[in-house]
Design an enzyme around this catalytic site. Structure first.
Site, PDB file in Angstrom:
ATOM      1  N   GLU A 131       0.883  -1.165   0.000  1.00  0.00           N
ATOM      2  CA  GLU A 131       0.000   0.000   0.000  1.00  0.00           C
ATOM      3  C   GLU A 131       0.915   1.208   0.000  1.00  0.00           C
ATOM      4  OE1 GLU A 131      -1.800   2.878   0.489  1.00  0.00           O
ATOM      5  OE2 GLU A 131      -2.375   2.383   2.544  1.00  0.00           O
TER       6      GLU A 131
ATOM      7  N   CYS B 223      -1.667   8.918   2.630  1.00  0.00           N
ATOM      8  CA  CYS B 223      -1.474   8.391   1.275  1.00  0.00           C
ATOM      9  C   CYS B 223      -2.623   8.799   0.368  1.00  0.00           C
ATOM     10  CB  CYS B 223      -1.323   6.878   1.326  1.00  0.00           C
ATOM     11  SG  CYS B 223      -2.611   6.063   2.251  1.00  0.00           S
TER      12      CYS B 223
ATOM     13  N   GLU C  21       4.788  12.730  -4.653  1.00  0.00           N
ATOM     14  CA  GLU C  21       4.070  12.763  -3.375  1.00  0.00           C
ATOM     15  C   GLU C  21       4.827  13.640  -2.383  1.00  0.00           C
ATOM     16  OE1 GLU C  21       3.884   9.130  -0.880  1.00  0.00           O
ATOM     17  OE2 GLU C  21       1.720   9.474  -0.810  1.00  0.00           O
TER      18      GLU C  21
HETATM   19  P1  NAI Z   1       9.317   4.362   4.426  1.00  0.00           P
HETATM   20  O1  NAI Z   1       8.415   3.861   3.383  1.00  0.00           O
HETATM   21  O2  NAI Z   1      10.762   4.289   4.157  1.00  0.00           O
HETATM   22  O3  NAI Z   1       9.024   3.622   5.819  1.00  0.00           O
HETATM   23  C1  NAI Z   1       7.920   2.813   6.079  1.00  0.00           C
HETATM   24  C2  NAI Z   1       8.360   1.662   6.952  1.00  0.00           C
HETATM   25  O4  NAI Z   1       9.292   0.849   6.247  1.00  0.00           O
HETATM   26  C3  NAI Z   1       9.060   2.084   8.239  1.00  0.00           C
HETATM   27  O5  NAI Z   1       8.681   1.221   9.279  1.00  0.00           O
HETATM   28  C4  NAI Z   1      10.519   1.892   7.883  1.00  0.00           C
HETATM   29  O6  NAI Z   1      11.352   1.700   8.989  1.00  0.00           O
HETATM   30  C5  NAI Z   1      10.461   0.649   7.035  1.00  0.00           C
HETATM   31  N1  NAI Z   1      11.604   0.467   6.135  1.00  0.00           N
HETATM   32  C6  NAI Z   1      12.432   1.414   5.640  1.00  0.00           C
HETATM   33  N2  NAI Z   1      13.348   0.859   4.838  1.00  0.00           N
HETATM   34  C7  NAI Z   1      13.120  -0.464   4.822  1.00  0.00           C
HETATM   35  C8  NAI Z   1      13.726  -1.578   4.171  1.00  0.00           C
HETATM   36  N3  NAI Z   1      14.762  -1.434   3.355  1.00  0.00           N
HETATM   37  N4  NAI Z   1      13.224  -2.799   4.379  1.00  0.00           N
HETATM   38  C9  NAI Z   1      12.150  -2.964   5.164  1.00  0.00           C
HETATM   39  N5  NAI Z   1      11.544  -1.968   5.823  1.00  0.00           N
HETATM   40  C10 NAI Z   1      12.011  -0.725   5.654  1.00  0.00           C
HETATM   41  O7  NAI Z   1       8.867   5.824   4.774  1.00  0.00           O
HETATM   42  P2  NAI Z   1       9.626   6.941   5.603  1.00  0.00           P
HETATM   43  O8  NAI Z   1      11.108   6.862   5.435  1.00  0.00           O
HETATM   44  O9  NAI Z   1       9.137   6.918   6.966  1.00  0.00           O
HETATM   45  O10 NAI Z   1       9.091   8.204   4.837  1.00  0.00           O
HETATM   46  C11 NAI Z   1       9.657   8.540   3.581  1.00  0.00           C
HETATM   47  C12 NAI Z   1       8.625   9.158   2.683  1.00  0.00           C
HETATM   48  O11 NAI Z   1       7.643   8.196   2.329  1.00  0.00           O
HETATM   49  C13 NAI Z   1       7.839  10.267   3.323  1.00  0.00           C
HETATM   50  O12 NAI Z   1       8.475  11.471   3.114  1.00  0.00           O
HETATM   51  C14 NAI Z   1       6.505  10.200   2.637  1.00  0.00           C
HETATM   52  O13 NAI Z   1       6.516  11.019   1.509  1.00  0.00           O
HETATM   53  C15 NAI Z   1       6.385   8.783   2.172  1.00  0.00           C
HETATM   54  N6  NAI Z   1       5.453   8.000   2.969  1.00  0.00           N
HETATM   55  C16 NAI Z   1       4.332   7.558   2.370  1.00  0.00           C
HETATM   56  C17 NAI Z   1       3.419   6.825   3.057  1.00  0.00           C
HETATM   57  C18 NAI Z   1       2.161   6.383   2.423  1.00  0.00           C
HETATM   58  O14 NAI Z   1       1.290   5.833   3.084  1.00  0.00           O
HETATM   59  N7  NAI Z   1       1.989   6.593   1.140  1.00  0.00           N
HETATM   60  C19 NAI Z   1       3.606   6.496   4.468  1.00  0.00           C
HETATM   61  C20 NAI Z   1       4.849   6.972   5.019  1.00  0.00           C
HETATM   62  C21 NAI Z   1       5.721   7.689   4.271  1.00  0.00           C
END
Ligand code: NAI
Ligand code: MG
Length: 496
Positions: free
Chosen positions: A254, A288, A389
């Site tokens: 998602e 999102c 985004e």
């Molecule tokens: P992210 O997508 O990197 O993190 C989400 C989860 O994945 C966190 O628990 C993180 O620790 C984990 N994660 C990170 N790298 C991983 C890896 N290589 N393997 C497995 N798990 C991993 O999001 P982050 O860094 O918190 O935010 C970055 C950008 O993502 C934000 O600036 C925002 O624009 C976007 N974002 C979008 C979301 C959505 O629902 N569309 C939700 C959160 C962030």
């Protein structure tokens, strides 16, 4: 500085620190101060949690031996207990994440419904008997759990997004290892106290806290993890999808969106203005499903923007713990900086900030990470501000001529998570719903979700769906059993 509150992870029914003994700090985005100390997990903790989940889910285990009805009753009891804990969980979320208490109180109570709904589904997971085209053969199917599911959750709605995964995966008889975001681990750790209180067998639900590279990556790579259910950025989603492929794991993804919220000249203008606001300023735009591209029909563009700016200006910023605050802080510093960068990018691309366009410095915002609600006009859909985004309170207004152009612009992004349509013309509403490439289309409403209604993305917004009856199959695999009642085995050299 106030002393940090200390939290533990939950592995195999025990409250534990990281094997390394290391910890990290979580910040309160309103005070911009650290307030919680969280175990800094790593591969050794992931191994322990996956092994606990694997053992808890093996045939013959307490969990796998429960009848479907008993499993359903336990999930429903858990839903009831969550309702009792909702106010506390909401407060934890507001402290750690900056989400409005006005929203969290309601959202945490709503979590209950997913456990009630999927609890009710447990004893309705039925296979079938197939009237197979072979003589003397009985053929039937059963649905079995996948095994250990890794739930990797972002920071924007930690418990809601966790629940969308956890309720159905438990209903299907799987076990879970949860990795919350490093920015917002506290609510999940407090949630585990409710898990303990209702008496899930140890190891059915485990949490490992820490960073993506230290915990998320080894969790995805772990050979005993059967499925990865992820919500987060598309960049990380792509990395996880690739890593999961090595062991042919199932995935649900998602990911992000750049959703069009489309206003026609026949819309009820005041409602559409509120819809535009809820699409981008609710949750400080950190969702999102943000309606981050507002497509307005040319004939009403200027009048609509004036009304929108007038209402957005009244948004009350400040302490998210106050019930009347409407726009809270950004959850973390990297996100705060990212939003401000995108505001500069938009200005550089020639868009005009008709509202906001900077960090917010009012007294009510204290030292918190606040960005002013920002509205850009003069945006072309090809600009980065319209394609990427932002995940913040930054709206791009894009004019369009007619239905065809609205559809063309609406679909002209790599994402396809959601879309909004504001019109009083039923024919137009249905054509738009048909032609928009999005997993969710809202007509004359925005930002509505339910445990009953499937949610997920088209195109690069993801794979699979969450919520609704059918998606429980995303946590099950089908087994087909053939039984011959023939007295003699026929010619062994040909396919039967
Ligand atoms: P992210 O997508 O990197 O993190 C989400 C989860 O994945 C966190 O628990 C993180 O620790 C984990 N994660 C990170 N790298 C991983 C890896 N290589 N393997 C497995 N798990 C991993 O999001 P982050 O860094 O918190 O935010 C970055 C950008 O993502 C934000 O600036 C925002 O624009 C976007 N974002 C979008 C979301 C959505 O629902 N569309 C939700 C959160 C962030
Ligand atoms: Mg925090």
């Amino acid at each position: 500085m106030a002393e940090l509150e200390k939290f533990k992870m939950a592995i195999g029914g025990q409250w534990v620190g990281a094997a390394s003994g290391e910890t990290f700090e979580s910040y309160n985005p309103y005070t911009a101060q650290p307030w919680a100390e969280i175990p800094k997990g790593a591969a050794a903790d992931v191994d322990a949690a996956v092994e606990a989940a694997y053992q808890a889910g093996r045939p013959g285990s307490e969990w796998r031996s429960m009848t479907a009805s008993a499993r359903g009753a336990l999930l429903q009891k858990f839903g009831d207990a969550l309702l009792e804990a909702a106010d506390h969980l909401g407060e934890m979320e507001t402290r750690d994440n900056g989400k409005l208490i006005a929203e969290m109180g309601v959202q945490c109570k709503y979590l209950t419904q997913w456990y009630q709904y999927y609890g009710g589904l447990c004893d309705k997971i039925e296979g079938s008997v197939i009237p197979i085209d072979k003589p003397a053969t009985f053929n039937y199917t059963v649905w079995e759990p996948l095994g250990v599911v890794a739930c990797i959750v972002p920071w924007n709605s930690p418990l809601l997004l966790l629940t969308w995964k956890l309720a159905p995966l438990l209903a299907a008889g799987n076990t879970a290892v949860i990795k919350p975001s490093e920015y917002t681990s506290v609510s999940t750790l407090e949630f585990m106290k409710v898990v303990e209180q209702v008496g899930f067998p140890p190891g059915v639900i485990n949490v490992v806290t820490g960073f993506g590279a230290d915990v998320g990556a080894p969790l995805v790579e772990h050979p005993k993890v059967a499925k990865v259910a992820f919500t987060g950025s598309d960049t990380t989603g792509t990395q996880i999808y690739q890593a999961a492929a090595k062991h042919m794991k199932h995935v649900t993804m998602e990911l992000g969106g750049k959703s069009p919220n489309i206003v026609f000249d026949d819309a009820e203008v005041d409602n559409a203005v509120k819809g535009a606001i809820s699409g981008i300023f609710a949750a400080t735009g950190q969702t999102c499903i943000a309606g981050s591209r507002l497509l307005v029909q040319e004939s009403i563009h200027n009048e609509f923007v004036d009304k929108l700016v007038a209402l957005a200006k009244t948004a009350k910023m400040g302490d998210p713990m106050n019930m009347d605050t409407q726009v809270g802080p950004v959850t973390n510093i990297p996100q705060f900086e990212k939003i401000l960068d995108y505001i500069d990018i938009a200005k550089g691309e020639g868009a005009e900030a008709v509202l906001g366009g900077a960090k917010a410095n009012s007294l009510e915002c204290g030292d918190g990470w606040f960005v002013e609600p920002t509205i850009f006009t003069g945006v072309k859909n090809s600009m980065r501000i319209a394609q990427e985004e932002v995940f913040g309170p930054v709206l791009s207004v894009i004019p369009f001529k007619d239905e065809e152009e609205a559809i063309e612009i609406g679909n002209d992004v790599v994402y396809g998570l959601a879309a909004g349509v504001w019109t009083q013309n039923i024919r137009r509403a249905m054509i738009m719903a048909d032609r928009l490439e999005a997993g969710t289309v809202w007509v004359n409403t925005y930002r509505a979700v339910s445990y009953m209604s499937p949610f997920g993305g088209y195109k690069q917004s993801g794979i699979g769906r969450e919520s609704g009856q059918e998606m429980i199959k995303e946590y099950l695999q089908q087994k087909c059993v053939w039984i011959s009642t023939a007295t003699e085995v026929p010619n062994p050299f040909v396919l039967r």
